[in-house]
Design a protein around this motif. Sequence first.
Motif, short mmCIF file in Angstrom:
data_model
loop_
_atom_site.label_atom_id
_atom_site.label_comp_id
_atom_site.label_asym_id
_atom_site.label_seq_id
_atom_site.Cartn_x
_atom_site.Cartn_y
_atom_site.Cartn_z
N ASP A 92 -6.74 -5.35 -7.07
CA ASP A 92 -7.23 -6.62 -6.54
C ASP A 92 -6.20 -7.36 -5.71
N PHE A 93 -4.92 -7.08 -5.94
CA PHE A 93 -3.85 -7.82 -5.28
C PHE A 93 -2.60 -6.96 -5.32
N ALA A 94 -1.76 -7.10 -4.29
CA ALA A 94 -0.53 -6.32 -4.22
C ALA A 94 0.66 -7.24 -4.01
N LEU A 95 1.82 -6.77 -4.48
CA LEU A 95 3.09 -7.40 -4.20
C LEU A 95 3.94 -6.41 -3.43
N VAL A 96 4.52 -6.85 -2.30
CA VAL A 96 5.24 -5.95 -1.41
C VAL A 96 6.71 -6.37 -1.34
N PHE A 97 7.61 -5.44 -1.72
CA PHE A 97 9.05 -5.71 -1.76
C PHE A 97 9.83 -4.69 -0.94
N SER A 98 9.23 -4.15 0.08
CA SER A 98 9.83 -3.04 0.81
C SER A 98 11.05 -3.48 1.63
N ARG A 99 11.78 -2.47 2.14
CA ARG A 99 12.83 -2.78 3.11
C ARG A 99 12.22 -3.60 4.24
N HIS A 100 13.02 -4.48 4.82
CA HIS A 100 12.51 -5.33 5.89
C HIS A 100 11.92 -4.49 7.03
N VAL A 101 12.56 -3.38 7.35
CA VAL A 101 12.10 -2.55 8.45
C VAL A 101 10.76 -1.90 8.14
N ASP A 102 10.46 -1.69 6.85
CA ASP A 102 9.22 -1.01 6.44
C ASP A 102 8.07 -1.98 6.15
N MET A 103 8.37 -3.25 6.05
CA MET A 103 7.35 -4.20 5.63
C MET A 103 6.11 -4.22 6.54
N PRO A 104 6.26 -4.20 7.87
CA PRO A 104 5.04 -4.26 8.70
C PRO A 104 4.09 -3.09 8.45
N ALA A 105 4.61 -1.89 8.23
CA ALA A 105 3.74 -0.74 8.01
C ALA A 105 2.97 -0.87 6.70
N VAL A 106 3.65 -1.32 5.64
CA VAL A 106 2.96 -1.50 4.36
C VAL A 106 1.92 -2.60 4.48
N ALA A 107 2.29 -3.71 5.11
CA ALA A 107 1.36 -4.83 5.27
C ALA A 107 0.14 -4.42 6.09
N GLU A 108 0.36 -3.70 7.17
CA GLU A 108 -0.77 -3.29 8.01
C GLU A 108 -1.71 -2.36 7.23
N ALA A 109 -1.14 -1.47 6.42
CA ALA A 109 -1.99 -0.57 5.62
C ALA A 109 -2.84 -1.36 4.63
N LEU A 110 -2.27 -2.40 4.04
CA LEU A 110 -3.04 -3.23 3.11
C LEU A 110 -4.11 -4.02 3.84
N ILE A 111 -3.78 -4.53 5.02
CA ILE A 111 -4.77 -5.29 5.79
C ILE A 111 -5.92 -4.38 6.19
N GLU A 112 -5.61 -3.15 6.61
CA GLU A 112 -6.67 -2.20 6.99
C GLU A 112 -7.62 -1.96 5.82
N ARG A 113 -7.10 -1.98 4.61
CA ARG A 113 -7.92 -1.77 3.41
C ARG A 113 -8.50 -3.08 2.86
N ARG A 114 -8.20 -4.19 3.56
CA ARG A 114 -8.68 -5.53 3.17
C ARG A 114 -8.27 -5.88 1.74
N ARG A 115 -7.03 -5.61 1.42
CA ARG A 115 -6.48 -5.94 0.11
C ARG A 115 -5.59 -7.17 0.24
N PRO A 116 -5.82 -8.23 -0.49
CA PRO A 116 -4.93 -9.40 -0.44
C PRO A 116 -3.58 -9.07 -1.04
N PHE A 117 -2.53 -9.76 -0.55
CA PHE A 117 -1.20 -9.42 -1.06
C PHE A 117 -0.20 -10.54 -0.82
N LEU A 118 0.88 -10.47 -1.58
CA LEU A 118 2.09 -11.26 -1.39
C LEU A 118 3.13 -10.32 -0.80
N ILE A 119 3.81 -10.77 0.25
CA ILE A 119 4.87 -9.97 0.85
C ILE A 119 6.12 -10.82 0.97
N GLU A 120 7.24 -10.27 0.50
CA GLU A 120 8.50 -11.00 0.56
C GLU A 120 8.88 -11.26 2.02
N LYS A 121 9.57 -12.39 2.23
CA LYS A 121 10.10 -12.64 3.56
C LYS A 121 11.22 -11.62 3.84
#
Length: 333
Positions: free
Chosen positions: A61-90
């Motif tokens: 139902d919800f994800a928390l994203v703590f990836s390397r800064h360089v990898d964050m956009p790819a993880v976020a985009e994959a979650l958005i494509e799947r329409r999954r709400p999430f928290l992503i670290e700055k």
Amino acid sequence: MRLALFDVSHWHFPLYVPALERPGIEIVGVCDGEGIAGPAVARRFGCPLVPREDLLAASFDFALVFSRHVDMPAVAEALIERRRPFLIEKPCGLTSAAVRRLDRLARESHVFVTVPFILRVSDLPVRLTDGGALDPAGFQHLSFRFVPGPLSRYEASAPWMLRADQAGGGSAINVGVHFYDLVSVLTGSPVVSVGGRTQRFRADADVEELAVFTLATASGQIAGVTTGYLYPNTAGDQREFSFSVAHRDAYFQGYADRLAVKRPGRPEAERGTIDYETDRFYPAFLDEALRRLADGRPPIAGLPEAAHALAVVEAGYRSARRGGEVVAVETGP
């Protein structure tokens, strides 16, 4: 609520654990690109440790994203494509343009995305505005110093933080963003220009260990923010956190857990305490994010705020390369 945890070797992940152990929260899976904390986290929550792609395909139902800064956009985009709400670290990515793109995708797909600008749920915005009673336009000058421990604290679990191509930068992008955001929260006005100077001290790192930025808001206020990886921290004393904030109706000074407020025409200062332990604000932020998601409300802070804070960082870095020349914050389309 079923949660998925992405890349749990991040140094902030343990700070969220109190919220993740609350009743009604189930952790369905963990991934860990660094291969450090993942097994222990999976054991703690009794869930599988799986590759990132397998976790993206799981049901949650919800994800928390703590990836390397360089990898964050790819993880976020994959979650958005799947329409999954999430928290992503700055900072959510290496550039403000990348974060603005994520924001466009999230808005188009109506995906809830929150970014933990934790000072928004701290005592600071309340105390520095007298509970909202002070006029935002009345702030005259704001000065913040936030200096945590040295770069060596990242070497065991996140050595990539010493590399600009992986982290995007040093103290300005990692901790300064909280205060660039706070200046806009207090003044009700975005930062529009920056004069900056940065310094490195370790030859084996290519990120700044000191950043001194002078910010100007659209409504004309000036703020100074100093960040650095310089404090010789110990277990019970991990950072310097101090500030002075001038408003036409009050003057605020803070250091350690102390707060003094001086007001025009009053002979004595008001003295008290304030919670400076920023580690405690992370579970509070997650709690608020999940409440807002459940209620159908927007996040307290999200990708637009992250993009603006990162644009301030970029302006500060451009300024530093030009010897401190004041440069405009580029907001982009």
